[in-house]
Scaffold this active site. Structure first.
Site, PDB file in Angstrom:
ATOM      1  N   LYS A   1       0.849  -1.203   0.000  1.00  0.00           N
ATOM      2  CA  LYS A   1       0.000   0.000   0.000  1.00  0.00           C
ATOM      3  C   LYS A   1       0.879   1.246   0.000  1.00  0.00           C
ATOM      4  CE  LYS A   1      -3.350   2.530   2.930  1.00  0.00           C
ATOM      5  NZ  LYS A   1      -4.252   2.477   4.100  1.00  0.00           N
TER       6      LYS A   1
ATOM      7  N   ASP B   1      -2.550  10.032   4.093  1.00  0.00           N
ATOM      8  CA  ASP B   1      -3.962   9.695   4.226  1.00  0.00           C
ATOM      9  C   ASP B   1      -4.669  10.692   5.134  1.00  0.00           C
ATOM     10  OD1 ASP B   1      -6.427   8.499   4.273  1.00  0.00           O
ATOM     11  OD2 ASP B   1      -5.818   6.746   5.455  1.00  0.00           O
TER      12      ASP B   1
ATOM     13  N   LYS C   1     -10.206  12.509   8.547  1.00  0.00           N
ATOM     14  CA  LYS C   1      -9.774  12.021   9.855  1.00  0.00           C
ATOM     15  C   LYS C   1      -9.725  13.181  10.846  1.00  0.00           C
ATOM     16  CE  LYS C   1      -6.631   8.338   8.316  1.00  0.00           C
ATOM     17  NZ  LYS C   1      -7.340   7.193   8.910  1.00  0.00           N
TER      18      LYS C   1
ATOM     19  N   ASP D   1       1.465   5.991   5.812  1.00  0.00           N
ATOM     20  CA  ASP D   1       0.492   5.090   5.198  1.00  0.00           C
ATOM     21  C   ASP D   1       1.038   4.404   3.935  1.00  0.00           C
ATOM     22  OD1 ASP D   1      -1.938   3.923   5.702  1.00  0.00           O
ATOM     23  OD2 ASP D   1      -3.101   5.344   4.503  1.00  0.00           O
TER      24      ASP D   1
ATOM     25  N   GLU E   1      -9.501   3.856   1.849  1.00  0.00           N
ATOM     26  CA  GLU E   1      -8.918   4.049   0.519  1.00  0.00           C
ATOM     27  C   GLU E   1      -7.870   2.994   0.183  1.00  0.00           C
ATOM     28  OE1 GLU E   1      -7.730   5.384   3.158  1.00  0.00           O
ATOM     29  OE2 GLU E   1      -5.605   4.954   2.896  1.00  0.00           O
TER      30      GLU E   1
ATOM     31  N   ARG F   1      -7.825  -0.217   0.557  1.00  0.00           N
ATOM     32  CA  ARG F   1      -8.373  -1.378  -0.146  1.00  0.00           C
ATOM     33  C   ARG F   1      -8.746  -1.035  -1.587  1.00  0.00           C
ATOM     34  NH1 ARG F   1     -13.027  -1.981   4.310  1.00  0.00           N
ATOM     35  NH2 ARG F   1     -11.304  -1.113   5.521  1.00  0.00           N
TER      36      ARG F   1
HETATM   37  N1  BES Z   1      -4.523   4.233   6.969  1.00  0.00           N
HETATM   38  C1  BES Z   1      -5.684   3.906   7.687  1.00  0.00           C
HETATM   39  C2  BES Z   1      -5.460   2.793   8.713  1.00  0.00           C
HETATM   40  C3  BES Z   1      -4.542   3.122   9.857  1.00  0.00           C
HETATM   41  C4  BES Z   1      -5.080   3.592  11.028  1.00  0.00           C
HETATM   42  C5  BES Z   1      -3.202   2.869   9.767  1.00  0.00           C
HETATM   43  C6  BES Z   1      -4.234   3.861  12.096  1.00  0.00           C
HETATM   44  C7  BES Z   1      -2.365   3.128  10.833  1.00  0.00           C
HETATM   45  C8  BES Z   1      -2.886   3.622  12.004  1.00  0.00           C
HETATM   46  C9  BES Z   1      -6.775   3.423   6.731  1.00  0.00           C
HETATM   47  O1  BES Z   1      -6.766   3.967   5.461  1.00  0.00           O
HETATM   48  C10 BES Z   1      -8.082   3.775   7.365  1.00  0.00           C
HETATM   49  O2  BES Z   1      -8.297   4.926   7.619  1.00  0.00           O
HETATM   50  N2  BES Z   1      -8.919   2.791   7.618  1.00  0.00           N
HETATM   51  C11 BES Z   1     -10.173   3.009   8.218  1.00  0.00           C
HETATM   52  C12 BES Z   1     -11.145   2.028   7.632  1.00  0.00           C
HETATM   53  C13 BES Z   1     -12.577   2.270   8.016  1.00  0.00           C
HETATM   54  C14 BES Z   1     -13.080   3.560   7.426  1.00  0.00           C
HETATM   55  C15 BES Z   1     -13.413   1.112   7.552  1.00  0.00           C
HETATM   56  C16 BES Z   1     -10.058   2.780   9.700  1.00  0.00           C
HETATM   57  O3  BES Z   1      -9.325   1.869  10.127  1.00  0.00           O
HETATM   58  O4  BES Z   1     -10.664   3.522  10.470  1.00  0.00           O
HETATM   59 ZN    ZN Z   2      -4.889   4.589   4.769  1.00  0.00          ZN
HETATM   60 ZN    ZN Z   3      -7.778   5.820   5.296  1.00  0.00          ZN
END
Ligand code: BES
Ligand code: ZN
Ligand code: ZN
Length: 477
Positions: free
Chosen positions: A246, A251, A258, A269, A330, A332
């Site tokens: 990835k 992000d 966020k 990320d 994003e 995925r």
């Molecule tokens: N990059 C984040 C995941 C992440 C969170 C990595 C904390 C490292 C530390 C990812 O893109 C994300 O934001 N995922 C969301 C998915 C959700 C919206 C289903 C998440 O984990 O909240």
């Molecule tokens: Zn991410």
């Molecule tokens: Zn994200």
């Protein structure tokens, strides 16, 4: 800043040295005074693990190598002991040290040296060295008869690979855009000897990578899709093994923005991409007889004017339609296109590695990697073994069909989020839709980036995945 490992056959005088010893060691050959020998004996008898002797021109350290139930536990405790030593070395501004292994276990010196080198890492590119110097140690001499040149070489390679991966992760998006990432990959490929091809936005459009393009819509910087390939003539596998990383260089969450605090570390990320790059570097430097392809889809994820929105329906590279219900999911979206692209290689195995879900980090913290997938249990066992060897431990999560039901969409083939339950798993199940080969998904959201220094893993980007995958490839060839 690099660190060099050098195998030596003779101990130099007046140079800082650490002896790795067992409790019953005989030190009579090694230039200690009687007072020192008595001091050492007393310390050993009172069960001290670490002894320091200040000889004024230099330091002499002794490190007891304990017996543990498993070899990998001994190795990990030595890496951690080396971290403690590194603190002392820094305080005393020592630039060169010798490790002398007086035990008959040569893995001990490798692990100790590795822990020391990884502890010595710091990201200093944006600091004024005249104002603040944090790195002094540049040379580690290894004294151990049983140590083979190849082991030293591989230790050097794996350390350099982790450094390189950490550097990439620690670079902010103000420098490391997707195009810059691709440029870095090309430089690294040239140095290490693997082949690199980079697709630009036009090519990505022709390939109809709808997921990558959708995430990129809110960005002013174009996306890239990099293909890294190490294919020696003497490769043992007929069909390639593919690593997908990835490469979200930042992000923000996009329109599903966020909160400020969660955004602080989101330059990391692309840690999955960094792990793939580090691994390709290591296997090609070590000239491992294995055919490996790395795929890195990359963009930032931002809420700009034309950003993709919750409610959008996106047609992906494989033709599947995805209803976007959270633009922060994003990772995925871009991985799905890469996984679908991977099919044409008819791979033996595909492993993706990604900072994919907060849910994975919540489930097991920063202590390990969450894994799941459709590959044979034997592959998971080998990966878990490597995970223990390098102490980037792997926990396998269930991958039951039932989880897939959580991804049903009212208006498209699937939706991009599953809901509150089993967030790490539904992310993996989403990705499974884009695969038709043995598949492993590694979620490194927990261990990829740490804000408080944690032993030899340091602070900031850890480079997790590099030593794991390098060990995995060494073990299968
Ligand atoms: N990059 C984040 C995941 C992440 C969170 C990595 C904390 C490292 C530390 C990812 O893109 C994300 O934001 N995922 C969301 C998915 C959700 C919206 C289903 C998440 O984990 O909240
Ligand atoms: Zn991410
Ligand atoms: Zn994200």
């Amino acid at each position: 800043m690099e660190i060099r490992f050098i195998k030596i056959n003779k101990l130099q005088e007046n140079k800082s040295i650490v002896f790795l010893i067992n409790k019953d060691v005989d030190l009579s050959k090694y230039n200690f005074s009687d007072t020192e020998l008595n001091y050492i004996k007393t310390k050993i008898n009172s069960d001290e693990k670490h002894i320091t002797i200040n000889q004024y021109t230099h330091f002499v350290y002794l490190q007891i190598v304990d017996k543990k139930e498993q070899d990998y536990q001994i190795n990990e405790s030595l890496r951690k002991e080396a971290y403690k030593l590194c603190k002392h070395i820094k305080e005393n501004k020592i630039d060169s040290i010798t490790i002398a292994n007086l035990t008959n276990n040569e893995q001990a010196i490798v692990s100790f040296a590795e822990g020391l080198a990884l502890s010595n890492y710091d990201f200093i590119r944006y600091k004024n060295p005249e104002k603040e110097k944090t790195i002094y140690l540049t040379e580690i001499n290894l004294f151990c008869n049983k140590l083979e040149p190849r082991q030293v070489e591989r230790l050097q390679i794996s350390t350099d690979a982790v450094y390189l991966s950490r550097d990439l992760i620690n670079e902010p998006v103000s420098f490391l855009t997707s195009e810059q990432l691709a440029t870095e990959i090309q430089k690294i490929g040239k140095d290490a000897g693997f082949n690199v091809e980079v697709f630009n936005k036009k090519k990505i459009e022709t390939l109809r990578m709808g997921g990558l393009l959708a995430v990129n819509k809110g960005s002013v910087d174009p996306p890239t899709f990099s293909i890294l390939e190490w294919k020696p003539e003497y490769a043992k596998n007929r069909k390639p093994i593919i690593l997908v990383g990835k490469g979200i260089v930042y992000d923000t969450g996009g329109l599903s923005l966020k909160p400020t605090k969660s955004m602080d570390t989101m330059k990391s990320d692309m840690s999955g991409a960094a792990a793939v790059i580090g691994t390709l570097y290591a296997i090609s430097k070590a000239k491992l007889p294995v055919h490996v392809i790395g795929l890195i889809p990359s963009t930032d994820n931002r809420p700009n004017g034309n950003a993709y929105t919750p409610g959008d329906v996106i047609t992906m590279h494989n033709g599947l339609t995805v209803e976007v219900l959270n633009t922060d999911a994003e990772g995925r979206m871009i991985l799905a296109d890469a996984l679908s692209y991977a099919k044409q290689y008819k791979p033996e195995l595909v492993v993706d590695i990604a900072t994919l879900t907060g849910a994975a980090a919540v489930a097991i913290g920063g202590y390990g990697i969450v894994a799941m997938g459709t590959a044979d249990e034997k592959i998971f066992d080998t990966l878990k073994q490597s995970g223990n060897n390098v102490y980037e431990r792997i926990v396998e999560f269930p991958f039951w069909d039932e989880y897939d039901e959580l991804l049903k969409s009212d208006i498209a083939d699937i939706k991009n989020i599953g809901g509150r339950d089993a967030g790490a798993i539904t992310a993996g199940k989403f990705l499974e839709h884009f695969t038709d080969y043995p598949y492993v998904h590694l979620d490194i959201a927990g261990p990829a980036f740490i804000q408080k220094e944690d032993s030899y893993r340091g602070k900031g980007g850890t480079g997790v995945g590099v030593r794991l995958l390098f060990d995995y490839f060494k073990s299968i060839v």
